[in-house]
Write a protein that holds these residues in place. Sequence first.
Motif, PDB file in Angstrom:
ATOM      1  N   THR A   1      32.036  23.624 -24.879  1.00 13.41           N
ATOM      2  CA  THR A   1      31.107  24.280 -23.955  1.00 13.41           C
ATOM      3  C   THR A   1      31.841  24.743 -22.700  1.00 13.41           C
ATOM      4  O   THR A   1      31.656  25.868 -22.224  1.00 13.41           O
ATOM      5  CB  THR A   1      29.970  23.314 -23.563  1.00 13.41           C
ATOM      6  OG1 THR A   1      29.296  22.870 -24.749  1.00 13.41           O
ATOM      7  CG2 THR A   1      28.959  23.991 -22.644  1.00 13.41           C
TER       8      THR A   1
ATOM      9  N   LEU B   1      32.071  28.772 -21.924  1.00 12.72           N
ATOM     10  CA  LEU B   1      31.342  29.308 -20.772  1.00 12.72           C
ATOM     11  C   LEU B   1      32.225  29.524 -19.545  1.00 12.72           C
ATOM     12  O   LEU B   1      31.755  30.057 -18.534  1.00 12.72           O
ATOM     13  CB  LEU B   1      30.187  28.369 -20.400  1.00 12.72           C
ATOM     14  CG  LEU B   1      29.172  28.044 -21.496  1.00 12.72           C
ATOM     15  CD1 LEU B   1      28.049  27.180 -20.934  1.00 12.72           C
ATOM     16  CD2 LEU B   1      28.597  29.313 -22.107  1.00 12.72           C
TER      17      LEU B   1
ATOM     18  N   ILE C   1      24.236  25.789 -14.087  1.00 17.23           N
ATOM     19  CA  ILE C   1      24.490  26.845 -15.078  1.00 17.23           C
ATOM     20  C   ILE C   1      25.293  26.351 -16.286  1.00 17.23           C
ATOM     21  O   ILE C   1      25.541  27.107 -17.216  1.00 17.23           O
ATOM     22  CB  ILE C   1      25.197  28.068 -14.445  1.00 17.23           C
ATOM     23  CG1 ILE C   1      26.538  27.676 -13.821  1.00 17.23           C
ATOM     24  CG2 ILE C   1      24.291  28.756 -13.437  1.00 17.23           C
ATOM     25  CD1 ILE C   1      27.369  28.871 -13.375  1.00 17.23           C
ATOM     26  N   TYR C   2      25.724  25.085 -16.236  1.00 15.46           N
ATOM     27  CA  TYR C   2      26.419  24.509 -17.395  1.00 15.46           C
ATOM     28  C   TYR C   2      25.368  24.255 -18.480  1.00 15.46           C
ATOM     29  O   TYR C   2      24.507  23.391 -18.353  1.00 15.46           O
ATOM     30  CB  TYR C   2      27.106  23.205 -16.997  1.00 15.46           C
ATOM     31  CG  TYR C   2      27.849  22.515 -18.129  1.00 15.46           C
ATOM     32  CD1 TYR C   2      29.166  22.855 -18.421  1.00 15.46           C
ATOM     33  CD2 TYR C   2      27.240  21.533 -18.905  1.00 15.46           C
ATOM     34  CE1 TYR C   2      29.854  22.235 -19.451  1.00 15.46           C
ATOM     35  CE2 TYR C   2      27.917  20.912 -19.938  1.00 15.46           C
ATOM     36  CZ  TYR C   2      29.232  21.266 -20.205  1.00 15.46           C
ATOM     37  OH  TYR C   2      29.911  20.647 -21.234  1.00 15.46           O
ATOM     38  N   ASP C   3      25.419  25.027 -19.549  1.00 19.96           N
ATOM     39  CA  ASP C   3      24.365  24.993 -20.567  1.00 19.96           C
ATOM     40  C   ASP C   3      24.967  24.722 -21.943  1.00 19.96           C
ATOM     41  O   ASP C   3      25.470  25.628 -22.602  1.00 19.96           O
ATOM     42  CB  ASP C   3      23.612  26.326 -20.566  1.00 19.96           C
ATOM     43  CG  ASP C   3      22.509  26.376 -21.620  1.00 19.96           C
ATOM     44  OD1 ASP C   3      22.145  25.299 -22.147  1.00 19.96           O
ATOM     45  OD2 ASP C   3      22.027  27.482 -21.911  1.00 19.96           O
ATOM     46  N   SER C   4      24.912  23.457 -22.353  1.00 21.53           N
ATOM     47  CA  SER C   4      25.473  23.099 -23.671  1.00 21.53           C
ATOM     48  C   SER C   4      24.625  23.647 -24.819  1.00 21.53           C
ATOM     49  O   SER C   4      25.053  23.618 -25.970  1.00 21.53           O
ATOM     50  CB  SER C   4      25.601  21.582 -23.786  1.00 21.53           C
ATOM     51  OG  SER C   4      24.354  20.957 -23.553  1.00 21.53           O
ATOM     52  N   HIS C   5      23.415  24.145 -24.512  1.00 24.65           N
ATOM     53  CA  HIS C   5      22.554  24.754 -25.536  1.00 24.65           C
ATOM     54  C   HIS C   5      22.742  26.268 -25.594  1.00 24.65           C
ATOM     55  O   HIS C   5      21.990  26.956 -26.268  1.00 24.65           O
ATOM     56  CB  HIS C   5      21.077  24.465 -25.231  1.00 24.65           C
ATOM     57  CG  HIS C   5      20.690  23.038 -25.415  1.00 24.65           C
ATOM     58  ND1 HIS C   5      19.465  22.656 -25.924  1.00 24.65           N
ATOM     59  CD2 HIS C   5      21.347  21.874 -25.181  1.00 24.65           C
ATOM     60  CE1 HIS C   5      19.385  21.341 -25.962  1.00 24.65           C
ATOM     61  NE2 HIS C   5      20.519  20.837 -25.520  1.00 24.65           N
ATOM     62  N   HIS C   6      23.721  26.784 -24.882  1.00 21.51           N
ATOM     63  CA  HIS C   6      23.946  28.227 -24.827  1.00 21.51           C
ATOM     64  C   HIS C   6      24.089  28.778 -26.254  1.00 21.51           C
ATOM     65  O   HIS C   6      24.769  28.184 -27.096  1.00 21.51           O
ATOM     66  CB  HIS C   6      25.226  28.503 -24.026  1.00 21.51           C
ATOM     67  CG  HIS C   6      25.396  29.931 -23.615  1.00 21.51           C
ATOM     68  ND1 HIS C   6      25.737  30.932 -24.504  1.00 21.51           N
ATOM     69  CD2 HIS C   6      25.263  30.544 -22.406  1.00 21.51           C
ATOM     70  CE1 HIS C   6      25.820  32.070 -23.865  1.00 21.51           C
ATOM     71  NE2 HIS C   6      25.531  31.868 -22.587  1.00 21.51           N
TER      72      HIS C   6
END
Length: 553
Positions: free
Chosen positions: A465, A469, A481-486
């Motif tokens: 991730t 990102l 804004i750290y989105d592991s579901h991106h």
Amino acid sequence: MLMQMYYAKDNFMKSYKGKSIYNGVAIGKIYFYSKGEQVVKREKVDNSDEEVKRFEKAKEQAITELNSLYDKALKEVGEVNAAIFEVHAMMLEDDDYIDSIVNMISSQKVNAEYAVAMTGDNFSKLFAEMEDEYFKARAIDIKDISERVVNCLTGKALDGNLGEEPVIVLAKDLAPSETVQMDKSKLLGFVTELGSSNSHTAILARTMNIPALIGIEALPELNGKLAILDGYSGTLIIEPEEDILEKMKKKQQEDLENRKLLMQLKGKETITLDGKKIHLYANIGSVSDVKAVLANDAAGIGLFRSEFLYLEKNTYPTEEEQFQVYRTVAEMMAGKKVIIRTLDIGADKQVDYFNLEKEENPAMGYRAIRICLDRTDIFKTQLRALYRASAYGNISIMYPMIISVDEVRQIKKIVEEVKAELMEQGIKFNEVEQGIMIETPAAVMESEALAGEVDFFSIGTNDLTQYTLAIDRQNPKLDNIYDSHHPAVLKMIQMVVENGHKEGCWVGICGELGADISLTRTFLKMGVDELSVSPSFVLALRKEIREVNISEL
């Protein structure tokens, strides 16, 4: 920080929104925890030699206290989490730190308390201003050890007493030592204004299964007020209305009942309704963590972070020392799979005796397999220990930070050299499954070719991730804004599963995302074969998996 206010007929209720560190519900009165930092006055001394002796005595007392804290933490939260207190004790022996204090006492003829406090402030500020997140985090450690020495000098003791009744602790910040010293029977949960989800204290909260929030202002006027800590929504509710209180008590009771139900899943298979068996393993960092693996009935160990063997020592662990650790884990797991990751030093895991140069961007620098392929003597020592231990259990080896087929072929060549040496010396070993971590976009894009070289993939979603990102996962300013579901991350996982299966390579997930139950069905639909998570998440995941019919997803 967001704050919402609700008005009831008879009382005034406030709700503060923060970030959840560990799910769960805690209900009780707020205990406002103040460090009670002492105001240290500068005083002139006549005999600086005597003052230096006072400092030395206080330093030794502080080290003794830290050793006691290590022993306490070892029993409560395991070897990996206790290691911070060993680090603090080592920091107290740092020559630069000691020289600064002694020089200030001698040259300025000041009292030891003032010299320690000023040195702590100076070093802490120096670390806090560094760009590297690892060194920034050390600023808190410097403050913590300096305050401990000052307390030893003044005779002030920190006993972690929280009073007579169980409470929710509210604080500006909590050092690991403060968290460990608190009476766990009186600690319902804790809320801090500062800190990040990757802090030592946050890790301790998850290890001890204590509901916790960060990012909520520590207001002294909340002391003694009835509160609800809702770890599911990340909310702290002060003076709750009766209907909300009853609703959360019910939720709390449901949590307790769910835990009891989960315990009934011990001994059951991790299999979906339509017959797909999932390998549900646990992540560990030391031999002492194995008891949690067995207590939570994991089918094996999917990630043994071997770098902690290096982080806990003052010099390179010998082949024999490593062999004894790997052998012990293999024997304790009694034939169940034990996947050991080769050392992942570098980035936020720095070891002084490796003499690594400071890098502008260590997360993308000289680390993990890059060090091993460059310093093959270190790598071969570990591989020899791993292969020797393979004779005593079901060991697999996994290599981190892979970006190319060429790297894997270099590894395999070194492995063959090690096996040939062991055979020549008449040392027994078993054939070992070879796998790699998929944690770089390069490895994802090359996954079909890589699958032809190895037996398995384990996806490290934390770094994957981060690199996908371009977000530093340890920077609290980027948490929003750290989105592991991106979608990009999930598409990469899907690609890895498909490419691995084309070449007969099984695929697992060993990063934090593996324990995210909101994605469990997505991973099963993708065809993920294995999930490796913190031991405390194993039974909850087993429950979820056993309720899924993949063909209907």
